[in-house]
Design an enzyme around this catalytic site. Sequence first.
Site, PDB file in Angstrom:
ATOM      1  N   CYS A  51       0.206  23.841   1.092  1.00 42.56           N
ATOM      2  CA  CYS A  51       0.137  24.438   2.632  1.00 42.56           C
ATOM      3  C   CYS A  51       0.627  25.848   2.529  1.00 42.56           C
ATOM      4  O   CYS A  51       1.294  26.332   1.703  1.00 42.56           O
ATOM      5  CB  CYS A  51       1.478  23.366   3.260  1.00 42.56           C
ATOM      6  SG  CYS A  51       3.133  23.642   2.691  1.00 42.56           S
ATOM      7  N   ALA A  54       4.128  26.707   1.292  1.00 44.38           N
ATOM      8  CA  ALA A  54       4.113  26.673  -0.162  1.00 44.38           C
ATOM      9  C   ALA A  54       3.790  28.038  -0.681  1.00 44.38           C
ATOM     10  O   ALA A  54       4.377  28.638  -1.605  1.00 44.38           O
ATOM     11  CB  ALA A  54       3.274  25.706  -0.819  1.00 44.38           C
ATOM     12  N   ARG A  85       8.320  25.545  -9.699  1.00 50.62           N
ATOM     13  CA  ARG A  85       7.053  26.607 -10.238  1.00 50.62           C
ATOM     14  C   ARG A  85       7.513  27.359 -11.413  1.00 50.62           C
ATOM     15  O   ARG A  85       6.618  28.197 -11.900  1.00 50.62           O
ATOM     16  CB  ARG A  85       6.896  27.479  -8.942  1.00 50.62           C
ATOM     17  CG  ARG A  85       5.669  28.404  -9.295  1.00 50.62           C
ATOM     18  CD  ARG A  85       5.141  28.891  -7.928  1.00 50.62           C
ATOM     19  NE  ARG A  85       4.293  29.821  -7.934  1.00 50.62           N
ATOM     20  CZ  ARG A  85       4.706  31.266  -7.843  1.00 50.62           C
ATOM     21  NH1 ARG A  85       5.891  31.352  -7.658  1.00 50.62           N
ATOM     22  NH2 ARG A  85       3.930  32.335  -7.840  1.00 50.62           N
ATOM     23  N   HIS A 183       0.659  33.347   1.689  1.00 54.06           N
ATOM     24  CA  HIS A 183       0.493  34.895   0.891  1.00 54.06           C
ATOM     25  C   HIS A 183       0.595  35.763   1.983  1.00 54.06           C
ATOM     26  O   HIS A 183       1.296  36.853   1.969  1.00 54.06           O
ATOM     27  CB  HIS A 183      -0.604  34.757  -0.085  1.00 54.06           C
ATOM     28  CG  HIS A 183      -0.934  33.738  -1.177  1.00 54.06           C
ATOM     29  ND1 HIS A 183      -1.817  33.563  -1.449  1.00 54.06           N
ATOM     30  CD2 HIS A 183       0.389  32.978  -1.467  1.00 54.06           C
ATOM     31  CE1 HIS A 183      -1.514  32.405  -2.384  1.00 54.06           C
ATOM     32  NE2 HIS A 183      -0.583  32.289  -2.650  1.00 54.06           N
TER      33      HIS A 183
HETATM   34 FE1  ICS Z   1      -1.689  33.960  -7.831  1.00 52.95          FE
HETATM   35 MO1  ICS Z   1       0.174  27.293  -9.089  1.00 52.95          MO
HETATM   36 FE2  ICS Z   1      -2.533  31.720  -8.835  1.00 52.95          FE
HETATM   37 FE3  ICS Z   1      -1.223  31.755  -6.696  1.00 52.95          FE
HETATM   38 FE4  ICS Z   1      -0.002  32.414  -8.900  1.00 52.95          FE
HETATM   39 FE5  ICS Z   1       0.682  30.257  -9.435  1.00 52.95          FE
HETATM   40 FE6  ICS Z   1      -1.756  29.633  -9.278  1.00 52.95          FE
HETATM   41 FE7  ICS Z   1      -0.311  29.522  -7.167  1.00 52.95          FE
HETATM   42  C1  ICS Z   1      -1.036  30.777  -8.241  1.00 52.95           C
HETATM   43  S1  ICS Z   1      -1.759  33.488 -10.021  1.00 52.95           S
HETATM   44  S2  ICS Z   1      -0.401  28.858 -10.920  1.00 52.95           S
HETATM   45  S3  ICS Z   1      -3.266  32.426  -6.871  1.00 52.95           S
HETATM   46  S4  ICS Z   1      -3.651  30.254  -9.872  1.00 52.95           S
HETATM   47  S5  ICS Z   1       1.450  32.066  -9.998  1.00 52.95           S
HETATM   48  S6  ICS Z   1      -1.815  27.795  -7.744  1.00 52.95           S
HETATM   49  S7  ICS Z   1      -0.008  33.541  -6.925  1.00 52.95           S
HETATM   50  S8  ICS Z   1       1.511  28.777  -7.898  1.00 52.95           S
HETATM   51  S9  ICS Z   1      -0.614  30.264  -5.189  1.00 52.95           S
END
Ligand code: ICS
Length: 517
Positions: A51, A54, A85, A183
């Site tokens: 979500c 998150a 995480r 994000h």
């Molecule tokens: Fe970027 Mo899980 Fe990506 Fe993002 Fe990053 Fe992580 Fe995954 Fe999540 C990631 S690199 S591992 S898009 S591939 S650390 S899903 S920031 S937490 S939102």
Amino acid sequence: MSVAEKVLDQYSSRVYKNRKTHIVEINNNENENQIAANVRTIPGIMTQRGCCYAGCKGVVLGPIKDALQIVHGPIGCSYYAWGTRRHKGKNAEGVDNYLQYSFSTDMQEPDVVFGGEKKLKKAIDEAMELFHPSTIMICSTCPVGLIGDDIHAVAKWAEEKHNIKCIAFSCEGYKGVSQSAGHHIANNQLMKFIIGEGDRKIESKFSVNILGEYNIGGDGWETERILKRIGYEVVSVFTGDSSIEDLKNAHQANLSLVQCHRSINYIAEMIETKYGVPWMKVNFIGVKGTIETLRNIAKYFDNEELTKRTEEVIADELEKIIDDIEYYKTKLKGKTAALYVGGSRSHHYQTLLHDFGVSTVLAGYEFAHRDEYEGREILPFVKEDADSKNIESISVEPDPEKYHLYLQKEVLEKLRDEKLLSYYGGMAKEMEAGTYMVDDLNHFETEEFLKLLKPDIFFSGIKDKFVAQKSGILSRQLHSYDYSGPYSGFRGAVNFARDITMGIYTPAWSFIKAPWK
Ligand code: ICS
């Protein structure tokens, strides 16, 4: 029937039509690898997405160690963000570290009915009394938006009462279609209230920010180690093992390196517009990827000493790992993999797998936008919809005092034309013909694709890991690295190869019979 058709064929016609646009057989389709992305999941389908909260609190803000982050909402949301995480952070003199804590207002029914602002203020007072933080962040979860608590007013109140910095993030879980919205919200607030405020003295002209590196399993530490060995000054990392003071100074660097494009491209662009710091897409996952990245950075700084030092460090690092790399190659060459992670790693890890002769048969993102699949050249053609318009997009102007250029305008333009700066080419271009690219891969499709493609390894997350393993396919978590890591840079490549070699060659597999066998 192709593999994709066999999977899609089991859907009703409406679902078929929708999901067909999210599944692409590379170079084998009339749409030239065009994919539907960043749109709503069909209700009722078992998605692996997270979500908005998150993406904001869990992903971008979580790793900032000295900001005390209060989750305004029910305890479940807070508990979810509590260190799972694996974004690591070291203790440092004079810098608070709240990474081991979980702060929540623990909203109850009466708070939902009568409003939760009082409880939030009480939580802030309590946090001040116990921890004396210099920065507090407030993150909203779903009910807060539904009942209309004004967390921004509370933040203002806290700043006045306690003489601290207090920033509120309206990142209610239901906003947007995935964690990607979170994000963006986090990026906006960091840009508005933190970046640009610092005046720490920067020692070296070879100064960089590392953007989109969250130090999962210690990845950021390995990246920093290599950069520092060459002679770079790392001004800030967004946001792995970072402090507010680091982030405040990001505008002073001479280049931003972007590891995860999806989660931080907004800040990368805004720092460039406002402060003149260009950004370069990098990839520290994979030996070849790391070497190419280091050479690209040296090219930007264009200094003879630095270029020489870059090659020396590359040669020395390679010498230390080459025996291990060769050994693991003999174990892994010819294996196949499927990857399904959030919005960046499914691309980056193909580079690392390639180092060991492992080819990718399917790669997917949970929530990436079309640029992570098809490259930024697609951006002018991406249509906004009601969901994406709902997320605030801020624009910035050049700062009259703090704007600075390291290179001359003409040189910058040239590097941009060469796609060394301000460009990300996405995943599709680097995938082989006949392989699959899937957006928002769901639980059903995961099982079906695994049955048909039979990869040796499925890289994914906790939600689908065990389904794969029970069916006889090794699964490693690419989100958390299953308690291992780092996997970045030179040393990380060896860790990674060791972990998957152990997984593939464990005798446990002889005790499992796949349901279809
Ligand atoms: Fe970027 Mo899980 Fe990506 Fe993002 Fe990053 Fe992580 Fe995954 Fe999540 C990631 S690199 S591992 S898009 S591939 S650390 S899903 S920031 S937490 S939102």
